[in-house]
Design an enzyme around this catalytic site. Structure first.
Site, mmCIF file in Angstrom:
data_model
loop_
_atom_site.group_PDB
_atom_site.id
_atom_site.type_symbol
_atom_site.label_atom_id
_atom_site.label_comp_id
_atom_site.label_asym_id
_atom_site.label_seq_id
_atom_site.Cartn_x
_atom_site.Cartn_y
_atom_site.Cartn_z
ATOM 1 N N SER A 124 46.476 29.640 28.749
ATOM 2 C CA SER A 124 46.927 30.971 29.446
ATOM 3 C C SER A 124 48.177 31.060 30.641
ATOM 4 O O SER A 124 48.463 30.155 30.488
ATOM 5 C CB SER A 124 45.384 31.158 30.175
ATOM 6 O OG SER A 124 45.633 31.663 31.784
ATOM 7 N N TYR A 149 39.561 25.458 35.432
ATOM 8 C CA TYR A 149 39.479 26.385 34.435
ATOM 9 C C TYR A 149 41.176 25.872 33.991
ATOM 10 O O TYR A 149 41.673 25.116 33.066
ATOM 11 C CB TYR A 149 38.711 27.886 34.374
ATOM 12 C CG TYR A 149 39.516 28.663 33.275
ATOM 13 C CD1 TYR A 149 39.199 28.194 32.099
ATOM 14 C CD2 TYR A 149 40.665 28.861 34.189
ATOM 15 C CE1 TYR A 149 40.623 29.388 31.178
ATOM 16 C CE2 TYR A 149 41.573 30.132 32.934
ATOM 17 C CZ TYR A 149 40.997 29.798 31.126
ATOM 18 O OH TYR A 149 41.744 30.720 30.743
ATOM 19 N N LYS A 153 43.823 23.822 30.943
ATOM 20 C CA LYS A 153 44.724 24.727 30.251
ATOM 21 C C LYS A 153 45.997 23.392 30.495
ATOM 22 O O LYS A 153 46.914 23.521 28.937
ATOM 23 C CB LYS A 153 44.708 25.937 30.485
ATOM 24 C CG LYS A 153 43.941 27.284 30.403
ATOM 25 C CD LYS A 153 43.532 27.052 28.491
ATOM 26 C CE LYS A 153 41.855 28.206 28.431
ATOM 27 N NZ LYS A 153 41.978 27.886 27.248
HETATM 28 N N1 UFG Z 1 39.393 43.505 39.637
HETATM 29 C C1 UFG Z 1 38.955 44.127 40.791
HETATM 30 N N2 UFG Z 1 37.708 44.202 40.711
HETATM 31 C C2 UFG Z 1 36.521 43.308 39.252
HETATM 32 C C3 UFG Z 1 37.632 42.882 38.370
HETATM 33 C C4 UFG Z 1 39.081 42.411 39.100
HETATM 34 O O1 UFG Z 1 38.995 44.384 41.288
HETATM 35 O O2 UFG Z 1 35.366 43.771 39.531
HETATM 36 C C5 UFG Z 1 41.120 42.292 39.912
HETATM 37 C C6 UFG Z 1 41.240 41.565 40.534
HETATM 38 O O3 UFG Z 1 41.539 41.488 41.467
HETATM 39 C C7 UFG Z 1 42.480 41.264 39.743
HETATM 40 C C8 UFG Z 1 42.831 42.270 38.399
HETATM 41 O O4 UFG Z 1 40.896 42.745 38.432
HETATM 42 O O5 UFG Z 1 44.047 42.162 40.472
HETATM 43 C C9 UFG Z 1 41.980 41.899 37.102
HETATM 44 O O6 UFG Z 1 41.202 40.479 36.926
HETATM 45 P P1 UFG Z 1 40.979 40.397 36.052
HETATM 46 O O7 UFG Z 1 39.263 38.720 36.782
HETATM 47 O O8 UFG Z 1 40.243 41.235 34.635
HETATM 48 O O9 UFG Z 1 42.104 38.907 34.968
HETATM 49 P P2 UFG Z 1 42.650 37.890 36.185
HETATM 50 O O10 UFG Z 1 44.182 38.516 36.138
HETATM 51 O O11 UFG Z 1 42.197 37.847 37.203
HETATM 52 O O12 UFG Z 1 42.271 36.839 35.864
HETATM 53 C C10 UFG Z 1 42.656 36.582 34.168
HETATM 54 C C11 UFG Z 1 42.437 35.503 32.701
HETATM 55 C C12 UFG Z 1 41.821 33.914 33.050
HETATM 56 C C13 UFG Z 1 43.389 33.240 33.900
HETATM 57 C C14 UFG Z 1 43.895 34.163 34.816
HETATM 58 C C15 UFG Z 1 45.195 33.050 35.307
HETATM 59 O O13 UFG Z 1 40.484 36.691 32.428
HETATM 60 O O14 UFG Z 1 41.426 34.039 32.165
HETATM 61 O O15 UFG Z 1 44.239 35.334 34.240
HETATM 62 O O16 UFG Z 1 45.747 34.041 36.125
HETATM 63 F F1 UFG Z 1 42.584 32.387 34.107
#
Ligand code: UFG
Length: 340
Positions: A124, A149, A153
């Protein structure tokens, strides 16, 4: 090749099973169905036109893992199986370290005893930590992650690297995914989170289908294009193709271990993603802006140059493709996969 796909019933694993079969490989799946449903398998069989052998057990059981290798002829392993919820890992660190590390140890031991030396690992972008310059490049040295988590990785990458360097013939591709979204073009398989989705795209899909009231945008005061976080979203079918490309490239690798970013190289904000999803659905979707979510970085995306030049792989599907395909899956399967 005959490829063992651990976590092959999961979101990325299931799409990769189809891509492997389409590329002419044979597949054996191992999955404990702790975060997936057995009904995925029937869909994989009807979409691929092939029987998919499935072994239902937890890879941390080293004896069962060993017996699997005794009974199946395996040429390569693609290892997806693992716990993956960032927030849950903060609450249950030991479970995450134990599960994600022990499963890898059992696999590596069994591979060593059976002379299997090809390994593709589901890593990741979280391994780049909080200080790597954007766009992220694979040779960044100071890998770390703020969540248990993510730290699993980092640790598994290190374990595989150490093993590969001292074990004759080993070839390992570490695939660092950015933000996988979308669904298979058939609309028959896609992401099916249990409970309240943690990630943006499945949450948006559930708002669109009426399972959730509204999207809460986690913060709009970041130093980005519109104040919301930017991520490098890539279509899960492009990601699946990246695994096939990596597998086919292992023999040509001059080093025992190589990391590859799988991303598009472009950032998209939360609001841009919301609006793209609204275009796919054909109506506006309710949202409100809430506070920032702990641990979120403002913006990051991949430098995908290495995967392009060495694997001959590039993501081709657009943000609109990702939303259209997610919506096709979610609207046809509002409750996800059936229980039976
Ligand atoms: N977000 C919202 N509302 C929500 C869900 C997400 O605004 O209900 C925003 C988050 O704040 C973020 C963006 O959407 O800015 C993306 O969020 P995600 O949770 O979809 O993805 P992330 O980038 O946080 O997470 C991903 C992977 C993880 C990994 C992480 C590492 O899902 O497995 O990147 O950076 F660990």
């Amino acid at each position: 090749m005959r490829v063992l796909v651990s976590g092959g019933a999961g979101y990325i694993g299931s799409h990769t099973v189809l891509a492997l079969v389409a590329a002419g490989h044979d597949v054996v799946v191992v999955d404990d169905f702790s975060n997936s449903k057995p009904t995925v398998v029937g869909r994989l069989e009807s979409l691929s036109g092939r029987h998919i052998p499935v072994h239902a057990f937890d890879l941390t059981d080293a004896d069962k893992t060993e017996r699997l290798f005794d009974h199946e002829q395996i040429d390569a392993v693609i290892h997806f199986a693992g716990f993956k919820a960032v927030g849950e890992s903060v609450a249950k660190p030991l479970q995450y370290y134990r599960n994600n590390l022990d499963s890898t140890f059992a696999l590596v031991d069994a591979m060593n005893r059976h002379g299997v030396t090809k390994f593709v690992f589901s890593s990741s972008a979280t391994v780049y930590g909080e200080k790597a310059p954007v766009p992220y490049q694979e040779d960044y040295e100071f890998l770390s992650s703020s969540s248990p988590y993510g730290q699993t990785k980092v640790m598994v990458e290190r374990v595989l690297s150490d093993v590969a360097h001292i074990t004759e013939g080993w070839k390992v591709a570490l695939l660092r995914y950015f933000n996988p979204v979308g669904a298979h073009a058939s609309g028959q398989i896609g992401e099916d989170p249990q409970g309240i989705p943690n990630n943006l795209m499945p949450f948006l899909a559930q708002v669109a289908v009426g399972k959730r009231d509204k999207l809460v945008v986690f913060g709009d005061d970041y130093p980005t294009v519109d104040g919301t976080c930017e991520r490098d979203y890539l279509h899960v079918e492009d990601l699946a193709a990246g695994h096939v490309a990596a597998l086919d490239h292992l023999d040509a690798m001059t080093e025992p271990v190589r990391a590859f970013n799988l991303g598009t190289g472009t950032g998209t904000s939360v609001l841009q993603m919301l609006h793209a999803f609204e275009r796919a659905v054909g109506r506006e979707l309710p949202f409100e802006v809430g506070p920032r979510r702990a641990g979120d970085l403002a913006a990051f995306w991949a430098d995908p140059t290495r995967a392009q030049s060495e694997l001959g792989w590039r993501a081709t599907r657009t943000i609109d493709d990702m939303c259209v395909d997610t919506w096709r899956w979610q609207s046809a399967n509002p409750q996800g996969f059936p229980d039976a």
